[in-house]
Scaffold this active site. Structure first.
Site, PDB file in Angstrom:
ATOM      1  N   PHE A 170       0.864  -1.188   0.000  1.00  0.00           N
ATOM      2  CA  PHE A 170       0.000   0.000   0.000  1.00  0.00           C
ATOM      3  C   PHE A 170       0.894   1.228   0.000  1.00  0.00           C
ATOM      4  O   PHE A 170       1.576   1.520   0.984  1.00  0.00           O
ATOM      5  CB  PHE A 170      -0.943   0.058   1.190  1.00  0.00           C
ATOM      6  N   ASP A 185       9.499   3.155   1.815  1.00  0.00           N
ATOM      7  CA  ASP A 185       8.276   3.897   2.101  1.00  0.00           C
ATOM      8  C   ASP A 185       8.025   3.788   3.604  1.00  0.00           C
ATOM      9  O   ASP A 185       7.477   2.798   4.095  1.00  0.00           O
ATOM     10  CB  ASP A 185       7.109   3.314   1.313  1.00  0.00           C
ATOM     11  N   LYS A 215       2.673  11.474   7.025  1.00  0.00           N
ATOM     12  CA  LYS A 215       1.893  11.251   8.238  1.00  0.00           C
ATOM     13  C   LYS A 215       2.468  11.959   9.460  1.00  0.00           C
ATOM     14  O   LYS A 215       2.279  13.151   9.636  1.00  0.00           O
ATOM     15  CB  LYS A 215       1.715   9.748   8.482  1.00  0.00           C
TER      16      LYS A 215
END
Length: 414
Positions: free
Chosen positions: A146, A233, A262
């Site tokens: 993801f 990531d 984030k």
């Protein structure tokens, strides 16, 4: 003003259903306030937050240092665009590069934007430095990844919900099994045009899959042997979430390209970044990438404050200690449970596996019961519940949460 109008839970939900694009399936709880590890709904009921906005709120909700920096800068200057210099961006770039050990930073806003930017950097490096023929560069990715939901990213997603009816798809990707070094080595040996390997150090959205010990270090070594960029990531796993500043640090790996988002802002603002050293990032020149909001002065001061909080409050170490405690306590419960089969994770990024099929509603119903008992979490992939509280949580609070979780789960035991 309409946004200041006080709504009931049902009114808020109905407004979203009526006027919002139906792209999410939220747990039916309407939140209106947050502080530290807690959130409150519109009726004033308090909950432990065990999702942290998918690990964006590592520093806790509305951390005063971050909010104060944000308010002060918001009253001075919020946006200039990159058409002009501002007096905060360079400070942010220097601080963050030194913080994570890189030469250069490319500022962006959302995580998906940062992934797209990282892929562009990788491809440009492949053509101008590695010497791959134009338009032939490939990037290796892992199944069940993801990395976001832009059109390029969903092209290599394993999730049919994310990519069905969004084609045509980009085909410059090689998909391999996650945590499979043989598959990575074969892909590298059999393709001369590989530019990079894009990987999550822990697959979060897939269900918090932690790879085998030394997987990341050996994968990095394979990439080095084949002159391929290792792209980490760390949008969800970075900024202390897993008990280290970065999840790759558990194996002493320094990626060639690092992607952050984030918790880079502590949840206060959309901030993401791509970091790399000069030999890679210097392929980017004026006009090759950009963002009106990327690198704005408001984002710069927020990010610095957010990273300072991580260091000043030793959040990585706290995540490591409390994560070990959480898994230990959950394993004690699992020994006598027939509804939970496994707990896995690192630091305070964890998940439990529910003893039911992926298409069942058991995990969803368990999360509804957790909500009723004062803790909010969300299922992923049907029968997995992800647990990721803010890293400012203390031992007493964690044990209270474990008590809530186990008592709730016992309601579903056969």
């Amino acid at each position: 003003m309409a946004v200041l109008q006080k709504l009931t839970s049902q009114q808020a939900i109905e407004l979203e259903k009526t006027y919002g694009s139906n792209t999410y399936h939220p747990l039916p709880v309407v939140l209106s306030k947050g502080e530290g590890v807690y959130v409150w709904d519109v009726d004033g009921k308090r909950y432990y937050d065990f999702l942290s906005a998918y690990s964006a709120v590592n520093q806790g909700h509305c951390h005063p240092k971050i909010i104060n920096a944000m308010v002060e800068q918001a009253q001075t200057l919020t946006l200039t665009s990159r058409a002009f210099y501002n007096d905060k961006l360079g400070l942010y770039e220097k601080y963050t590069c030194e913080y994570f050990g890189f030469d250069k930073l490319l500022p962006m806003n959302s995580g998906a934007e940062a992934v797209e930017a990282a892929m562009k950097v990788c491809r440009k490096w492949a053509y101008e430095v590695k010497g791959i023929d134009e338009n032939q560069a490939k990037i290796i990715v892992c199944k069940n990844n993801f990395h976001g939901r832009t059109t390029t990213i969903v092209s290599f997603s394993s999730d049919s919900t994310a990519n069905k009816n969004f084609g045509p798809y980009a085909d410059a990707f090689i998909r391999i099994e996650y945590d499979n070094l043989d598959a990575l080595e074969a892909a590298l040996k059999n393709n001369n045009n590989v530019a990079g390997f894009l990987v999550e150090p822990i697959q979060g959205e897939a269900g918090v899959y932690v790879p085998s010990e030394s997987y990341l270090a050996k994968a990095k070594a394979l990439c080095e042997a084949h002159n391929v960029l290792f792209i980490a990531d760390e949008i969800q796993t970075g900024v202390a979430r897993t008990g280290k500043l970065l999840a790759v640090h558990h194996e002493n790996v320094q990626p060639d390209i690092l992607i952050l988002g984030k918790a880079l802002s502590g949840g206060a603002y959309p901030i993401s970044a791509v970091l790399a050293n000069n030999n890679i990032m210097d392929v980017m020149t004026p006009g090759t990438h950009g963002s009106t909001f990327g690198g704005n002065p408001l984002a710069a001061v927020i990010a610095i404050a957010a990273l300072e909080v991580v260091k000043e409050e030793n959040l990585a170490e706290n995540a490591r200690i409390l994560g070990e405690l959480f898994r230990s306590e959950m394993n004690k419960y699992i020994e006598t449970s027939n509804i939970i089969t496994k707990v896995r994770g690192k630091g305070l990024l964890n998940a439990v596996v529910v003893n039911d099929t992926e298409d069942s509603e058991t995990a969803w119903n368990m999360c509804l019961a957790l909500r009723d008992n004062g803790l909010i979490a969300k299922p992923t992939h049907g029968n997995i519940i992800r647990f990721a509280p803010p890293l400012v949580m203390n031992k007493e609070q964690l044990l209270d949460c474990v008590s809530i979780i186990t008592k709730t789960f016992k309601q579903f035991e056969n």
